[in-house]
Design an enzyme around this catalytic site. Structure first.
Site, PDB file in Angstrom:
ATOM      1  N   THR A 274       0.819  -1.211   0.000  1.00  0.00           N
ATOM      2  CA  THR A 274       0.000   0.000   0.000  1.00  0.00           C
ATOM      3  C   THR A 274       0.854   1.262   0.000  1.00  0.00           C
ATOM      4  O   THR A 274       0.532   2.251  -0.668  1.00  0.00           O
ATOM      5  CB  THR A 274      -0.921   0.015   1.239  1.00  0.00           C
ATOM      6  N   THR A 275       1.969   1.234   0.729  1.00  0.00           N
ATOM      7  CA  THR A 275       2.855   2.396   0.827  1.00  0.00           C
ATOM      8  C   THR A 275       3.450   2.770  -0.523  1.00  0.00           C
ATOM      9  O   THR A 275       3.828   3.924  -0.749  1.00  0.00           O
ATOM     10  CB  THR A 275       3.966   2.118   1.854  1.00  0.00           C
TER      11      THR A 275
ATOM     12  N   TYR B  40     -13.452  -3.322   0.199  1.00  0.00           N
ATOM     13  CA  TYR B  40     -14.671  -2.745  -0.373  1.00  0.00           C
ATOM     14  C   TYR B  40     -15.813  -3.757  -0.441  1.00  0.00           C
ATOM     15  O   TYR B  40     -16.938  -3.459  -0.043  1.00  0.00           O
ATOM     16  CB  TYR B  40     -14.427  -2.123  -1.761  1.00  0.00           C
TER      17      TYR B  40
ATOM     18  N   TYR C 258      -2.558 -10.407   4.830  1.00  0.00           N
ATOM     19  CA  TYR C 258      -2.454  -9.028   5.308  1.00  0.00           C
ATOM     20  C   TYR C 258      -3.825  -8.590   5.793  1.00  0.00           C
ATOM     21  O   TYR C 258      -4.772  -8.494   5.008  1.00  0.00           O
ATOM     22  CB  TYR C 258      -1.949  -8.130   4.172  1.00  0.00           C
TER      23      TYR C 258
ATOM     24  N   ARG D 277      -8.384  -0.196   6.244  1.00  0.00           N
ATOM     25  CA  ARG D 277      -8.431   0.016   4.790  1.00  0.00           C
ATOM     26  C   ARG D 277      -9.427  -0.901   4.083  1.00  0.00           C
ATOM     27  O   ARG D 277      -9.951  -0.561   3.036  1.00  0.00           O
ATOM     28  CB  ARG D 277      -7.038  -0.189   4.180  1.00  0.00           C
TER      29      ARG D 277
ATOM     30  N   LYS E 298       0.610 -10.367   8.140  1.00  0.00           N
ATOM     31  CA  LYS E 298       0.890  -9.002   8.558  1.00  0.00           C
ATOM     32  C   LYS E 298      -0.380  -8.522   9.247  1.00  0.00           C
ATOM     33  O   LYS E 298      -1.408  -8.301   8.617  1.00  0.00           O
ATOM     34  CB  LYS E 298       1.233  -8.113   7.365  1.00  0.00           C
TER      35      LYS E 298
ATOM     36  N   ILE F 188       6.436  -5.495   9.190  1.00  0.00           N
ATOM     37  CA  ILE F 188       6.544  -4.876   7.869  1.00  0.00           C
ATOM     38  C   ILE F 188       6.196  -3.420   8.109  1.00  0.00           C
ATOM     39  O   ILE F 188       5.059  -3.083   8.403  1.00  0.00           O
ATOM     40  CB  ILE F 188       5.631  -5.538   6.836  1.00  0.00           C
TER      41      ILE F 188
END
Length: 300
Positions: free
Chosen positions: A46-47, A109, A135, A140, A164, A206
């Site tokens: 995402t980063t 979503y 993850y 999010r 994660k 992470i």
């Protein structure tokens, strides 16, 4: 997967002033992580703003990181989304020869049930040619992957080797650590609770903040893994204020301000993200330069 114990960093995608990908800066950032004794690199998490990169840009970013790394650190590739069939197709067609594992986010979503999340990752595990790190980031995805679902996947699929965990819930993390099969990695996805998670039996992190301060943060994690608690917390509290600041106006706007201060890249992000405002940018610049000065004085 002992090579993935310790500190991984979620690499940013640096941009030039015109918004194009800055591959020279990306190579510098990779070298900065290696020099800072980071244990592994996460590509297109995402980063790295993959939601705003074209397919061609993603491939170019992967190529640059693989080339800059020259096999020195393990690489983990972000391969996730909310279309299970699309992910399965990518896993069947992509060359993973440069990668140790994939990091795959719980579907966002769509808000699947726990059974839907289980079936999604079952489909991924059945075709992935490399180990899978789950993850969980409810902030999010709008859904929380519960410990029972994670542990069921961990026990049924040997190539699901870790998670994660970024729910921000230390009790949930402890339930994962308590119930996990031997060798399963519970990796912090929340920089502020990394050390408590490691001391509770987690495998590392992470991280976003480690990308800006790799030597200090990776040493903190190593000390935690060695149960050198007081020394580890001394480093945690040196960095803690920066952790709050880099997420204050969204990720990766904050960490890109750190990179700007370090002279590694610009602070440019792509819409719908915007750069940090002047106040936050100044505070991060001051913190970064102060910490650099302290580290330099200690080295002398």
């Amino acid at each position: 997967m002992k090579s993935l114990i310790g500190t991984g960093v979620a690499l940013v995608t640096p941009f030039k002033a015109d918004g194009s990908v800055d591959h020279e800066a990306l190579a510098r950032i990779v070298e900065f992580q290696i020099d800072g004794n980071i244990d592994y690199l996460v590509v297109l998490g995402t980063t790295g703003e993959p939601a705003t990169l074209t397919s061609e840009e993603k491939e170019a970013v992967i190529k640059t990181i693989v080339s800059a790394n020259t096999g020195r650190l393990p690489l983990v590739l972000g391969v996730g989304g909310n279309n299970t069939a699309s992910i399965v197709n990518e896993l069947k067609s992509r060359d993973f020869s440069a990668f140790t594992a994939i990091l795959s986010v719980s579907p966002y979503y769509n808000k699947p049930t726990q059974e839907g999340i289980y079936q999604h990752f079952k489909a991924i595990a059945q075709v992935s040619p490399v180990p899978v790190i789950l993850y969980n980031v409810p902030g999010r995805t709008a859904s929380n992957m519960l410990p029972a679902t994670v542990l069921k996947l961990a026990k049924e699929f040997k190539n699901i080797i870790g998670i994660k965990e970024a729910a921000g819930d230390i009790v949930q993390a402890m339930k994962l650590i308590q119930g996990k099969p031997d060798g399963f990695l519970v990796i912090s996805g929340d920089d502020m609770v990394t050390l408590p998670m490691v001391l509770a039996g987690g495998s590392g992190v992470i991280s976003v903040i480690a990308e800006g301060f790799p030597a200090l943060f990776s040493e903190m994690v190593r000390l935690g893994l060695q149960r050198r608690v007081d020394e580890a917390y001394e480093l945690h509290y040196k960095i803690a204020d920066a952790i709050d600041m880099i997420f204050e106006q969204g990720n990766p706007a904050g960490i890109k301000e750190v990179f700007k201060s370090l002279g590694l890249s610009t602070n440019v992000v792509r819409l719908p993200l915007v750069s940090a405002d002047a106040d936050l940018a100044n505070r991060l610049d001051s913190f970064t330069k102060k910490l650099q000065s302290q580290v330099s004085e200690k080295a002398i």
